[in-house]
Design a protein around this motif. Structure first.
Motif, PDB file in Angstrom:
ATOM      1  N   LYS A 153       8.032   5.699   5.900  1.00  0.00           N
ATOM      2  CA  LYS A 153       7.739   6.471   4.685  1.00  0.00           C
ATOM      3  C   LYS A 153       6.223   6.617   4.520  1.00  0.00           C
ATOM      4  CE  LYS A 153       6.178   2.948   2.159  1.00  0.00           C
ATOM      5  NZ  LYS A 153       5.145   2.712   1.281  1.00  0.00           N
ATOM      6  N   HIS A 183      11.572  -0.513   4.529  1.00  0.00           N
ATOM      7  CA  HIS A 183      11.846  -1.925   4.853  1.00  0.00           C
ATOM      8  C   HIS A 183      12.489  -2.687   3.701  1.00  0.00           C
ATOM      9  CE1 HIS A 183       7.961  -2.767   2.908  1.00  0.00           C
ATOM     10  NE2 HIS A 183       8.320  -4.030   2.868  1.00  0.00           N
ATOM     11  N   PHE A 184      12.461  -2.115   2.474  1.00  0.00           N
ATOM     12  CA  PHE A 184      13.148  -2.798   1.373  1.00  0.00           C
ATOM     13  C   PHE A 184      14.657  -2.866   1.638  1.00  0.00           C
ATOM     14  CE2 PHE A 184      10.510  -3.482  -2.618  1.00  0.00           C
ATOM     15  CZ  PHE A 184       9.350  -3.664  -1.882  1.00  0.00           C
ATOM     16  N   LYS A 187      15.393  -6.097   3.244  1.00  0.00           N
ATOM     17  CA  LYS A 187      15.091  -7.368   2.547  1.00  0.00           C
ATOM     18  C   LYS A 187      16.397  -8.055   2.215  1.00  0.00           C
ATOM     19  CE  LYS A 187      10.668  -6.301   0.287  1.00  0.00           C
ATOM     20  NZ  LYS A 187       9.732  -7.385   0.567  1.00  0.00           N
ATOM     21  N   PHE A 219       7.716  -4.409  -9.353  1.00  0.00           N
ATOM     22  CA  PHE A 219       7.111  -4.931  -8.128  1.00  0.00           C
ATOM     23  C   PHE A 219       5.602  -4.976  -8.337  1.00  0.00           C
ATOM     24  CE2 PHE A 219       6.211  -5.516  -3.701  1.00  0.00           C
ATOM     25  CZ  PHE A 219       7.344  -6.155  -3.219  1.00  0.00           C
ATOM     26  N   GLU A 221       2.009  -6.752  -7.514  1.00  0.00           N
ATOM     27  CA  GLU A 221       1.388  -7.539  -6.452  1.00  0.00           C
ATOM     28  C   GLU A 221       0.004  -7.989  -6.896  1.00  0.00           C
ATOM     29  OE1 GLU A 221       2.422  -5.642  -2.368  1.00  0.00           O
ATOM     30  OE2 GLU A 221       1.949  -4.006  -3.709  1.00  0.00           O
ATOM     31  N   ARG A 228      -6.864  -0.363   3.014  1.00  0.00           N
ATOM     32  CA  ARG A 228      -5.904   0.680   3.411  1.00  0.00           C
ATOM     33  C   ARG A 228      -6.195   2.031   2.757  1.00  0.00           C
ATOM     34  NH1 ARG A 228      -0.533  -1.136   1.407  1.00  0.00           N
ATOM     35  NH2 ARG A 228       0.401   0.417   2.771  1.00  0.00           N
ATOM     36  N   TYR A 231      -4.743   5.452   4.022  1.00  0.00           N
ATOM     37  CA  TYR A 231      -3.381   5.841   3.642  1.00  0.00           C
ATOM     38  C   TYR A 231      -3.217   5.847   2.125  1.00  0.00           C
ATOM     39  CZ  TYR A 231       1.253   4.598   1.965  1.00  0.00           C
ATOM     40  OH  TYR A 231       2.387   4.522   1.214  1.00  0.00           O
ATOM     41  N   ASP A 240       3.792   5.402  -2.957  1.00  0.00           N
ATOM     42  CA  ASP A 240       3.846   4.230  -2.085  1.00  0.00           C
ATOM     43  C   ASP A 240       5.029   3.315  -2.414  1.00  0.00           C
ATOM     44  OD1 ASP A 240       2.787   2.421  -0.098  1.00  0.00           O
ATOM     45  OD2 ASP A 240       2.078   1.141  -1.734  1.00  0.00           O
ATOM     46  N   MET A 241       5.318   3.141  -3.689  1.00  0.00           N
ATOM     47  CA  MET A 241       6.322   2.147  -4.082  1.00  0.00           C
ATOM     48  C   MET A 241       7.519   2.724  -4.838  1.00  0.00           C
ATOM     49  SD  MET A 241       5.342  -0.783  -2.932  1.00  0.00           S
ATOM     50  CE  MET A 241       6.604  -1.731  -3.735  1.00  0.00           C
ATOM     51  N   HIS A 245      10.545   2.636  -2.163  1.00  0.00           N
ATOM     52  CA  HIS A 245      11.224   1.339  -2.240  1.00  0.00           C
ATOM     53  C   HIS A 245      12.029   1.139  -3.532  1.00  0.00           C
ATOM     54  CE1 HIS A 245       8.910   0.533   1.225  1.00  0.00           C
ATOM     55  NE2 HIS A 245       7.792   0.175   0.645  1.00  0.00           N
ATOM     56  N   LYS A 344      -0.766  -2.817  -8.332  1.00  0.00           N
ATOM     57  CA  LYS A 344      -1.558  -3.665  -7.426  1.00  0.00           C
ATOM     58  C   LYS A 344      -2.600  -4.412  -8.246  1.00  0.00           C
ATOM     59  CE  LYS A 344      -0.858  -1.591  -2.971  1.00  0.00           C
ATOM     60  NZ  LYS A 344       0.058  -2.570  -2.397  1.00  0.00           N
ATOM     61  N   LYS A 351       8.256  -9.741  -8.482  1.00  0.00           N
ATOM     62  CA  LYS A 351       9.053  -8.814  -7.695  1.00  0.00           C
ATOM     63  C   LYS A 351      10.504  -9.069  -8.064  1.00  0.00           C
ATOM     64  CE  LYS A 351       5.664  -9.111  -3.971  1.00  0.00           C
ATOM     65  NZ  LYS A 351       5.370  -9.415  -2.573  1.00  0.00           N
TER      66      LYS A 351
HETATM   67  O1  LIG Z   1       6.377  -7.142  -0.244  1.00  0.00           O
HETATM   68  P1  LIG Z   1       6.319  -6.349   1.003  1.00  0.00           P
HETATM   69  O2  LIG Z   1       7.527  -6.478   1.833  1.00  0.00           O
HETATM   70  O3  LIG Z   1       5.053  -6.609   1.753  1.00  0.00           O
HETATM   71  O4  LIG Z   1       6.271  -4.836   0.573  1.00  0.00           O
HETATM   72  C1  LIG Z   1       5.271  -4.332  -0.237  1.00  0.00           C
HETATM   73  C2  LIG Z   1       4.437  -3.324   0.513  1.00  0.00           C
HETATM   74  O5  LIG Z   1       5.289  -2.254   0.896  1.00  0.00           O
HETATM   75  C3  LIG Z   1       4.619  -1.229   1.621  1.00  0.00           C
HETATM   76  O6  LIG Z   1       5.539  -0.255   2.024  1.00  0.00           O
HETATM   77  C4  LIG Z   1       3.572  -0.621   0.755  1.00  0.00           C
HETATM   78  O7  LIG Z   1       2.889   0.406   1.477  1.00  0.00           O
HETATM   79  C5  LIG Z   1       2.578  -1.673   0.319  1.00  0.00           C
HETATM   80  O8  LIG Z   1       1.589  -1.122  -0.539  1.00  0.00           O
HETATM   81  C6  LIG Z   1       3.275  -2.827  -0.358  1.00  0.00           C
HETATM   82  O9  LIG Z   1       2.346  -3.867  -0.553  1.00  0.00           O
END
Ligand SMILES: O=P(O)(O)OC[C@H]1O[C@@H](O)[C@H](O)[C@@H](O)[C@@H]1O
Length: 479
Positions: A153, A183-184, A187, A219, A221, A228, A231, A240-241, A245, A344, A351
């Motif tokens: 993505k 990738h979520f 998880k 979520f 962080e 980065r 991107y 991004d999120m 995700h 962020k 999370k």
């Molecule tokens: O908690 P994870 O698995 O690292 O996923 C969060 C990250 O997912 C990524 O896809 C985002 O680009 C990042 O900005 C984010 O920090």
């Protein structure tokens, strides 16, 4: 007379896993980029180390003037971050190659494909615009039958570009062979939503608008930009999120029970619920907030103002925190607000999905101290579950207390990225985002993107290490 006896529930057959013993080739387009080093290679290393992928031919390609040695060092370093240093992984590294090529040109791609043997997987580790150009060039020359395509993505940069990309990919391979990676979906806690919701009697009957007051999917962080800008400054927190995700989490949390967790049914259900999701009141001004962090300190770490980070273009007005409220227009969820938020450089990592139940219908007179509703919390890192309940508690037996029942469980067998990669190598699209779903996710956030571009929603500021901006939707996220 025949008596009908209720049948004992029959356990569903285990999900079949098809591993092919034939050595596959993974061709990485954009091998020298950040995504390859940060996500793809560690995920691949973990997958190889788990033994779930029996060998691999790995070919990296890109515009950088690298040689095989430089590429192998990168692969080895990334594998080492996940402890993937066994004999199998060393073999993959030793045999891996780097080919310098312009992956957006037919000639470059033709040369690359000529080097590939066996079942082929092509990973586009490229920015969306370059992915579109590479896919267009590939479409002109074609790919060997059975080729699978993996894309990270964001899928396109808006609904129209996602739609064109999907059309282009459809000329290359059937939809089941396109693995859009989120990738979520790999998880373990996100996948645990399936077991939690559909293999228990107690939650599913109350997960609806009769019992649920609101749902928060948060979520936050403590990480900032982390170098980065290339991107992130073009994407921002919403793309991004949230667009990716968090909408996938919403889909698993809100979908109707699927008859099986095989690709067709599961992806059908998530698509269905996302089609029903839209902004609260259909109004991005009412239903969205955006903010950007300024200088501050987190756990003794000094973060500079986002706009002073190298590579950031202040004119873009990129948000580092996005919040939206959605409604899911189905019988089950009508009227329940779903708040999605991601920021962020926040003071603490948070999370989780929080389901806040409505107040008890009536608390008997004489029971005092009823203040907080029940909540079910599903933590996405660390992985845990918690249920906040009102009970009589210690001390005065007629004065209520809230207790938290918690369950911590270990991580999944593979890290999230390894899990989604496994699906692609096993030709199983269950954990990949289907093309129409990618478009649907853009459809949901597009009014917000337009309103933000037109400056109809102010860009707030919050100090790094704080709890975020003052003006939030629906008040603070429940503690
Ligand atoms: O908690 P994870 O698995 O690292 O996923 C969060 C990250 O997912 C990524 O896809 C985002 O680009 C990042 O900005 C984010 O920090």
């Amino acid at each position: 007379m025949t008596t009908l006896v209720p049948r004992a529930p029959v356990a569903a057959p285990a999900k079949s896993v098809t591993t092919t013993a034939v050595r596959q080739t993974l061709l990485v387009l954009g091998a020298s980029g950040d995504l390859t080093g940060r996500l793809l290679l560690p995920g691949l290393g973990a997958l190889l180390a788990s033994g779930a992928l029996p060998g691999l031919r790995l070919i990296g390609s890109g515009m950088d003037d690298w040689d095989d040695e430089r590429w192998r060092r990168r692969v080895a370093d990334s594998f080492a971050t996940v402890g993937a240093d066994g004999a199998g992984e060393s073999e993959v590294i030793k045999a891996s190659r780097y080919v310098r090529a312009d992956v957006t040109s037919e000639e470059g791609l033709r040369r690359l494909l000529a080097d590939c043997a066996g079942p082929l997987v092509i990973f586009f580790a490229l920015p969306p615009m370059v992915t579109a150009r590479a896919a267009a060039a590939l479409a002109r020359i074609g790919v060997p039958p059975g080729t699978r395509l993996m894309l990270e993505k964001p899928f396109g940069v808006d609904r129209i570009s996602a739609h064109s990309l999907n059309n282009l990919l459809a000329t290359l391979v059937p939809e089941e062979q396109v693995h859009r990676i989120d990738h979520f979906l790999g998880k373990s806690t996100v996948l645990n939503l399936l077991g939690l919701r559909f293999a228990n009697r107690i939650f599913e009957p109350v997960l609806n608008s009769a019992h649920v007051a609101c749902v928060d999917i948060v979520f936050d962080e403590t990480l900032g930009l982390e170098g980065r800008a290339g991107y992130y400054d073009g994407a921002g927190a919403l793309t991004d999120m949230v667009q990716s995700h968090l909408l996938q989490v919403l889909a698993l949390l809100a979908m109707e029970p699927p008859p099986s967790v095989r690709a067709q049914e599961l992806r059908g259900r998530t698509a269905q619920v996302l089609r029903a999701a839209r902004l609260w009141d259909d109004d991005p001004v009412v239903a969205s907030r955006r903010a950007r962090y300024t200088a501050g300190e987190i756990d003794g770490r000094r973060l500079r103002n986002y706009i002073d980070e190298p590579g950031v273009d202040p004119a873009r007005r990129t948000e580092t925190l996005a919040e939206v409220v959605l409604t899911v227009d189905t019988w089950r969820w009508a009227g329940v607000p779903f708040r999605l938020r991601s920021g962020k450089a926040m003071s603490a990592v948070r999370k989780e999905a929080i389901i806040t139940f409505k107040q008890a219908a009536r608390v008997p007179d004489g029971l005092t101290g009823y203040e907080r509703p029940d909540r079910l919390r599903i933590g996405f890192g660390p992985d845990c579950l918690a249920l906040d309940l009102n009970i009589n508690g210690p001390g005065n037996p007629f004065d209520l207390d809230q207790v938290r029942l918690t369950a911590d469980f270990g991580p999944g067998e593979l890290p999230a990225y390894g899990e989604v990669l496994r699906g692609a190598f096993e030709a199983d699209p269950t954990l990949s985002v289907r093309g129409d779903v990618a478009e649907e996710c853009w459809r949901i956030v597009e009014p917000v993107l337009a309103a933000w571009r037109a400056d109809e929603v102010p860009l707030q500021e919050y100090a790094a290490g704080s709890g975020g901006p003052v003006d939030t939707l629906l008040g603070p996220v429940p503690e």
